[in-house]
Write an enzyme that holds these catalytic residues in place. Structure first.
Site, mmCIF file in Angstrom:
data_model
loop_
_atom_site.group_PDB
_atom_site.id
_atom_site.type_symbol
_atom_site.label_atom_id
_atom_site.label_comp_id
_atom_site.label_asym_id
_atom_site.label_seq_id
_atom_site.Cartn_x
_atom_site.Cartn_y
_atom_site.Cartn_z
ATOM 1 N N ASP A 1 -1.770 6.521 6.437
ATOM 2 C CA ASP A 1 -2.854 5.703 5.897
ATOM 3 C C ASP A 1 -3.159 4.661 6.969
ATOM 4 O O ASP A 1 -2.411 3.703 7.153
ATOM 5 C CB ASP A 1 -2.398 5.053 4.595
ATOM 6 C CG ASP A 1 -3.410 4.059 4.028
ATOM 7 O OD1 ASP A 1 -4.439 3.807 4.687
ATOM 8 O OD2 ASP A 1 -3.153 3.519 2.929
ATOM 9 N N TRP B 1 0.815 -1.213 0.000
ATOM 10 C CA TRP B 1 0.000 0.000 0.000
ATOM 11 C C TRP B 1 0.844 1.256 0.000
ATOM 12 O O TRP B 1 0.515 2.235 -0.680
ATOM 13 C CB TRP B 1 -0.989 -0.025 1.163
ATOM 14 C CG TRP B 1 -2.051 -1.033 0.896
ATOM 15 C CD1 TRP B 1 -2.180 -2.278 1.441
ATOM 16 C CD2 TRP B 1 -3.091 -0.936 -0.091
ATOM 17 N NE1 TRP B 1 -3.249 -2.949 0.873
ATOM 18 C CE2 TRP B 1 -3.824 -2.148 -0.054
ATOM 19 C CE3 TRP B 1 -3.481 0.060 -0.976
ATOM 20 C CZ2 TRP B 1 -4.918 -2.383 -0.888
ATOM 21 C CZ3 TRP B 1 -4.576 -0.173 -1.796
ATOM 22 C CH2 TRP B 1 -5.280 -1.379 -1.751
ATOM 23 N N LYS C 1 -12.992 -1.895 6.521
ATOM 24 C CA LYS C 1 -12.287 -2.896 7.310
ATOM 25 C C LYS C 1 -12.747 -2.875 8.766
ATOM 26 O O LYS C 1 -13.127 -3.891 9.324
ATOM 27 C CB LYS C 1 -10.781 -2.679 7.203
ATOM 28 C CG LYS C 1 -10.292 -2.738 5.752
ATOM 29 C CD LYS C 1 -8.824 -2.411 5.620
ATOM 30 C CE LYS C 1 -8.402 -2.297 4.167
ATOM 31 N NZ LYS C 1 -8.525 -3.539 3.413
#
Length: 369
Positions: free
Chosen positions: A176, A101, A200
């Site tokens: 993030d 990511w 999530k």
């Protein structure tokens, strides 16, 4: 109602009581004659939902008053473009690469910044460790420093946020925190901006959460679309364009659920942090004591949320997954880029689900020893 245990990395499991509450309000929210999906985002009904959600989130994450909470769309991938379009006036941005990511963040930002500096990388270790902040090569005058605080695919997690000032940098830290938001506390004194997709730990896909310090607003590049300009979004209380109303409503139910959670005398996020540590320890202990399973991540860097593991004999992978599904243990296949298995232990996963997985893993190993 008995449901399987869903270990999906996202979209992920949602607590049953939240789903049941949403189902009772699906056709008629609080007697107003409309479901949330039918409401005007500018009507008093939805505005009350949105304001309550923000208030609950601020309480849960102890967000200081000098930070704006923005409800946006596009997920973490979109924020990889939106962040540099809002914060990169200086043209230089530092990235710490810790997995897939953060790599994606770097690649996207390169479209909008004049220099994207790799301040540190864990690639040499196969992203099984985190680079020591003391070794980071930070740029002078950088617009911001970007890290992914929990890598969903590689299973590494920052247990403590870096102190950039102690490292000699005045740049704001951008995190993030998509895959571990609301699973642990956040030290906002070290953060300039945090972003994450909701799918999530905060509900269904569709909502992107941005928490940004107010002094970072108003610096967007001229190319930044109005709907992605943080100043514009903040000025309109996340209502500049039609927001993801259903996802905000569901996140609001999740926030209320989180506030009701207790563990060892703790409540809210503190309770979840204690619970999540126990869940992760249970699974890692089972892996480490096994001769069949292995987790490759360095112990101090292991994620509490996403636990990748591998069978020493990978010819047994399909049999393991088939048996797991038969036991009601779902979505354990690892990401296609790394293979193996992955168990995501988000807030909605009860410790009973982790215990069931551990019991199955031990049984599978014994039968195939």
């Amino acid at each position: 109602m008995i449901r399987p245990y869903n270990f999906s990395a996202g979209p992920a499991a949602i607590p049953l009581e939240v789903l049941e509450q949403a189902s009772t309000q699906m056709l008629d929210w609080n007697g107003c004659g409309m479901g949330v999906m039918e409401m005007s985002h500018r009507g008093k009904e939805f505005i009350s939902i949105c304001e309550q959600a923000e208030s609950d989130l601020r309480e849960l994450l102890a967000i200081p008053s000098n930070f704006e909470v923005l409800f946006m769309q596009g997920g973490g991938l979109a924020e990889n473009a939106i962040v540099p379009m809002n914060l990169s006036r200086a043209g230089i941005v530092d990235f710490v690469l810790t997995g897939s990511w953060s790599q994606k963040s770097l690649q996207e930002a390169r479209k909008y910044v004049s220099e994207a500096n790799i301040a540190a990388s864990g690639e040499a270790s196969g992203f099984c460790t985190l680079p020591d902040p003391a070794t980071w090569d930070l740029s002078r005058g950088a617009s911001y420093v970007h890290i992914c605080t929990n890598e969903t695919i590689h299973g590494v997690e920052f247990q403590e946020l870096p102190d950039l000032k102690a490292l000699g940098s005045d740049a704001p830290l951008v995190i993030d925190f998509s895959s571990h938001v609301a699973s642990r506390s956040v030290d906002w004194t070290r953060v300039g901006l945090a972003f994450g997709g909701a799918q999530k730990n905060l509900g269904p896909a569709g909502l992107t959460l941005v928490v940004v310090r107010q002094d970072l607003l108003g610096h967007a590049l001229p190319i930044c679309p109005s709907a992605f300009n943080y100043q514009t979004v903040a000025d309109h209380q996340s209502m500049y364009n039609t927001p993801p109303t259903w996802s905000i409503y569901m996140a609001g139910l999740m926030f209320q659920w989180l506030k009701r959670q207790t563990e060892d005398g703790l409540t809210g996020v503190a309770a979840m942090e204690r619970r999540n540590a126990a869940k992760a320890a249970l699974l890692y202990d089972a892996i480490d004591s096994s001769s069949l399973y292995v987790n490759k991540v360095a112990v101090p860097c292991r994620s509490r949320m996403n636990v990748p593991f591998f069978l020493h004999d990978e010819s047994r992978n399909d049999a393991f997954l088939t048996g797991a599904k038969e036991r009601g243990l779902l979505q354990l296949k690892g990401h296609k880029s790394v293979g193996g298995m992955r168990a995501s232990l988000y807030n909605a996963m009860p410790i009973e689900g982790v215990q069931s997985l551990v019991d199955y893993m031990r049984e599978f190993e014994q039968k195939r020893a």
